[in-house]
Design a protein around this motif. Structure first.
Motif, mmCIF file in Angstrom:
data_model
loop_
_atom_site.group_PDB
_atom_site.id
_atom_site.type_symbol
_atom_site.label_atom_id
_atom_site.label_comp_id
_atom_site.label_asym_id
_atom_site.label_seq_id
_atom_site.Cartn_x
_atom_site.Cartn_y
_atom_site.Cartn_z
ATOM 1 N N GLN A 163 48.921 30.299 23.038
ATOM 2 C CA GLN A 163 48.288 31.887 23.391
ATOM 3 C C GLN A 163 48.200 32.706 21.497
ATOM 4 O O GLN A 163 47.651 33.129 21.362
ATOM 5 C CB GLN A 163 49.647 32.828 23.587
ATOM 6 N N LEU A 186 49.752 24.097 31.564
ATOM 7 C CA LEU A 186 48.865 23.729 33.143
ATOM 8 C C LEU A 186 49.331 22.672 34.053
ATOM 9 O O LEU A 186 49.521 22.581 34.885
ATOM 10 C CB LEU A 186 47.520 24.979 32.509
ATOM 11 N N GLU A 245 45.797 30.232 39.009
ATOM 12 C CA GLU A 245 45.669 29.253 37.778
ATOM 13 C C GLU A 245 44.517 30.372 37.056
ATOM 14 O O GLU A 245 44.866 31.036 35.860
ATOM 15 C CB GLU A 245 44.900 28.329 37.893
ATOM 16 N N GLU A 246 43.335 31.363 37.734
ATOM 17 C CA GLU A 246 42.729 32.143 37.253
ATOM 18 C C GLU A 246 43.065 33.555 36.750
ATOM 19 O O GLU A 246 43.181 33.823 35.451
ATOM 20 C CB GLU A 246 41.798 32.803 38.282
ATOM 21 N N TYR A 267 53.424 31.132 38.609
ATOM 22 C CA TYR A 267 52.716 30.745 38.986
ATOM 23 C C TYR A 267 53.549 29.085 40.120
ATOM 24 O O TYR A 267 52.596 29.054 40.837
ATOM 25 C CB TYR A 267 51.930 29.349 37.399
ATOM 26 N N LEU A 279 46.668 33.158 35.048
ATOM 27 C CA LEU A 279 46.749 32.672 34.008
ATOM 28 C C LEU A 279 46.439 33.322 32.365
ATOM 29 O O LEU A 279 46.107 32.923 31.099
ATOM 30 C CB LEU A 279 47.041 31.285 34.028
ATOM 31 N N GLN A 280 45.009 32.861 32.530
ATOM 32 C CA GLN A 280 43.603 33.216 31.548
ATOM 33 C C GLN A 280 43.694 34.441 31.089
ATOM 34 O O GLN A 280 44.148 35.129 31.498
ATOM 35 C CB GLN A 280 42.050 33.105 32.199
ATOM 36 N N TYR A 312 45.034 30.332 28.146
ATOM 37 C CA TYR A 312 45.934 30.814 28.898
ATOM 38 C C TYR A 312 47.320 31.462 29.130
ATOM 39 O O TYR A 312 47.624 30.371 27.609
ATOM 40 C CB TYR A 312 46.103 29.676 30.213
ATOM 41 N N GLN A 313 48.362 31.428 29.180
ATOM 42 C CA GLN A 313 49.649 32.036 29.079
ATOM 43 C C GLN A 313 50.021 30.747 29.482
ATOM 44 O O GLN A 313 50.533 31.081 30.744
ATOM 45 C CB GLN A 313 50.018 33.865 30.003
ATOM 46 N N ARG A 314 51.131 30.823 28.832
ATOM 47 C CA ARG A 314 52.661 30.029 29.389
ATOM 48 C C ARG A 314 53.966 29.965 30.196
ATOM 49 O O ARG A 314 54.223 29.883 31.209
ATOM 50 C CB ARG A 314 53.044 29.088 28.318
#
Length: 392
Positions: free
Chosen positions: A13, A128, A57-58, A51, A60-61, A42-44
């Motif tokens: 990030q 991820l 998963e999309e 999640y 999170l982008q 992506y976001q952690r």
């Protein structure tokens, strides 16, 4: 005047924000963003919460692929950096030399792996890929053990318990989240998790991980089908150290986030910098700090050469339906004052260092504004108004 080619090592990030902010600030030169993981940045934070429940998963982008194309950001995923040649101002990645005018290190952290026999049997929750593996392993697993009672371990424990699993958390320290929060907040969260049915073992270090579960220092054995390692992190500083940069539990920077080499900056979880006010060197494991660092670096590279990072640190953790928010940065030894509404104010030498709240966004924002006000908030003056955080 804007610097030329900016190379950013680390596509988390903070690294992503550095690239995006450079374009927002008007940098017209080339930007190369290099990440070790596959796919888009992506976001952690949702990995240990949303999640695991949704598997989306999309969602999170941080941005779609078109964003990088439109902004002429050369994204290089699945790329490992082999070294930094400071004299030649270039890095080596996958056998290829990439020259830079300015280098930004956003290498983040990795999971701390204590010397516990059998630890290879435990799963991680950092990337991820880790979260995907953990989510795939959860169905059918009824007994879950967590090594570590910090933010990640407790966030996962709450999710696993809500999914119907038996959960045990083994924490070596005498209280939960001991590095991050006051004893009062630790006690509240201990009661909350136990109320959910989580078995919390405090002062219980893990001595071995087996196929059947975990062994503890008090001689107890916890049966488990799945073990998660969440015992903290260590900064990824090997590249910086090998390049001869100053390091000390992180890559050492000044208030402008410049390293000991003026052509190299560092940000986020891997950076050690002087805290505004006290000047003590700190390293923050915080998404907000990483993004604020990135914005500061972008402003400096584009023209404001003396801009410094002065933001008030803040943190959050979502555990079950409780949102813990922390404004400021306290030392574990700082004094605590609890308000009737549950907020906890932390003090060092009579000066406010942090405010901890649960499900109280208003008090959290008041604390951030107060701490950012420029003047030290003293305990005696706050006590006179019953610890009201509203600025007067």
């Amino acid at each position: 005047m804007s610097v030329g080619h900016v190379v950013i090592v680390g596509a988390g990030q903070g690294g992503f924000q550095a690239a995006a902010s450079l374009r927002t600030e008007g940098h017209g030169g080339p930007i190369t963003l290099i990440g070790a993981e596959p796919g888009l940045p992506y976001q952690r934070p949702p990995l240990s919460k949303a999640y695991l429940k949704s598997g989306e998963e999309e969602a999170l982008q941080l941005r779609p692929a078109s964003f990088f194309e439109k902004n002429c950001i050369d994204l290089m995923p699945e790329t490992r950096i082999e070294g930094i040649d400071r004299t030649a101002a270039r890095i080596t990645a996958c056998g290829r030399n990439i020259a830079y005018d300015h280098l930004v290190l956003a290498t983040g952290t990795r999971n701390l792996r204590p010397p516990i026999p059998g630890l290879e049997r435990a799963l991680d929750l950092r990337t991820l890929a880790d979260a995907r593996k953990l989510r795939d392993a959860l169905p059918g697993k009824r007994r879950v053990a967590v090594i570590g009672g910090g933010f990640i371990g407790l966030e996962f424990a709450a999710v696993a318990r809500r999914l119907g699993h038996e959960v045990t958390v083994a924490e070596a320290a005498p209280r939960l989240m001991s590095r991050a929060v006051s004893p009062e907040i630790s006690t509240r969260f201990l009661a909350m998790h136990r109320g959910l049915g989580v078995d919390i073992r405090l002062g219980s270090a893990v001595t071995e991980v087996t196929d059947e579960g975990i062994a503890l220092t008090d001689g107890a054995f916890v049966d488990a089908d799945l073990v998660l390692l969440a015992a903290g992190v260590v900064p990824n500083i090997e590249l910086a150290t090998e390049a001869g940069l100053a390091t000390a539990n992180g890559v050492v920077t000044d208030a402008r986030l410049l390293t000991s080499d003026p052509a190299i900056s560092a940000l986020g979880d891997c950076a050690v910098f002087p805290l505004t006010g006290s000047g003590r060197l700190v390293r923050l494991e915080s998404v907000q700090a990483a993004t604020d660092h990135a914005r500061t670096i972008a402003k400096r590279l584009v023209g404001d050469r003396e801009v410094a990072y002065t933001a008030v640190p803040w943190f959050w953790s979502d555990q079950a339906d409780w949102k813990l928010q922390i404004a400021g940065l306290a030392d574990p030894s700082d004094e605590s004052v609890s308000r009737d509404d549950g907020a906890v104010l932390r003090f060092a030498d009579g000066v406010l260092t942090a405010v901890e709240t649960v499900n109280d966004a208003k008090a959290h924002m008041q604390a951030r504004k107060l701490l950012a006000g420029g003047a030290s908030a003293r305990r005696d003056s706050l006590a006179e108004r019953d610890y009201d955080l509203a600025m007067v």
